[in-house]
Enzyme design. Sequence first.
Site, PDB file in Angstrom:
ATOM      1  N   VAL A 260       0.832  -1.212   0.000  1.00 50.03           N
ATOM      2  CA  VAL A 260       0.000   0.000   0.000  1.00 50.03           C
ATOM      3  C   VAL A 260       0.861   1.253   0.000  1.00 50.03           C
ATOM      4  CG1 VAL A 260      -1.410   1.409   1.554  1.00 50.03           C
ATOM      5  CG2 VAL A 260      -2.123  -0.898   1.001  1.00 50.03           C
ATOM      6  N   HIS A 261       0.568   2.153  -0.916  1.00 50.69           N
ATOM      7  CA  HIS A 261       1.327   3.401  -0.969  1.00 50.69           C
ATOM      8  C   HIS A 261       0.428   4.565  -1.329  1.00 50.69           C
ATOM      9  CE1 HIS A 261       1.560   1.360  -4.891  1.00 50.69           C
ATOM     10  NE2 HIS A 261       1.683   2.548  -5.462  1.00 50.69           N
ATOM     11  N   LEU A 262       0.591   5.651  -0.571  1.00 49.21           N
ATOM     12  CA  LEU A 262      -0.168   6.880  -0.789  1.00 49.21           C
ATOM     13  C   LEU A 262       0.618   7.784  -1.729  1.00 49.21           C
ATOM     14  CD1 LEU A 262      -2.441   8.950   0.016  1.00 49.21           C
ATOM     15  CD2 LEU A 262      -0.928   9.669   1.871  1.00 49.21           C
TER      16      LEU A 262
END
Length: 343
Positions: A260-262
Amino acid sequence: MPVCSLVSEDDSHKPIQLHHQQSVTLGRGPETKIKDKKCSREQVELRADCNRGFITVKQLGVNPTNVDNVVVGKGNQVTVKPGQRLYMVNQQYPYRVRFTEDTSTPRSAAELSKPSKRAHRMSSEGNAEKIKSPANTASDHHKMSDDSPPPKKIPPSGSDKSESAGHWSQGLKVSMQDPKMQVYKDDRVVVIKDKYPKARYHWLVLPWDSISSLKALRSEHVELLKHMQRVGDQMLQQCPDAHKLRFRLGYHAIPSMSHVHLHVISQDFDSPCLKNKKHWNSFTTDYFVESQDVIAMLEHDGKVTVKEGTSESLKLPLRCHLCRKEQPTIPKLKEHLKTHLPS
DNA sequence: GTTCTAGAAC
DNA sequence: GTTCTAGAAC
């Protein structure tokens, strides 16, 4: 930084300026010229985020404030973006928000020099660590006061290359561990610059905990995601161009890369790495899900669901995210985007 | 995610 | 002829 105004749609009074991150209470009174007793004197509390181009609206009065056709509800808070309509009370007194580039106030020399002083570490959290590294590519060219040797390429130490670990989709797990890539880290998250930035500023905020994708998110991750968003916002605070560029914080609905990466990405999309339709549409259609929407979904439903057919968004025609004009090819789109660049 | 390139589009 | 895209391979 753009300037935000609240515009009375029936033109009953002059636009009201909303200053970045300053709360303003409005309702019945001289500023709005609303005399309707159904409207509280303190009907709403408004707060603009000029970097990101929206305002938050909290309903304080008992009678309903509406955003488009939806009631906010007393004590509740929602966001309003350009294109949406805010009704002060009872579906009456319509307003729009407007963000315009601020060309009137040239920055002082003091302000200009401030961002380059990177000595002060990022404020809020105690054990946060700002890593000595220029935060962006765009200003590196003029800013590099660098006394250290150029970065050397060191092959990844993990030599036990099981097939999955060496796969391209696992690249972020490698990058986030590499001190040379890290721009910020604390006990929960790390920030790296995107290896192939699709705009002048493009960071990724990643949790140390391995969470494969949006699908794996549960209520217990809400605090982590809020922290990721705060850290993303902090990147803007130390970004020398945050005042003149708009930013969005969000997730790809169906990312290619695991973990998961913003994305924290400026909206100029001025980058040689932006090369094809998939790149464009992944940041300018529903494929890009706002951080706050992911958090809201998680708080409300305990999980994140991606609308069916979202992958089709990647095939949509190339459309300018600012004026919505369709462009026939990527090169034409890039030429068009130049017309929107801040001067 | 990127790179490479065949062949479509111009 | 050149430009540009889209799909395969990595």
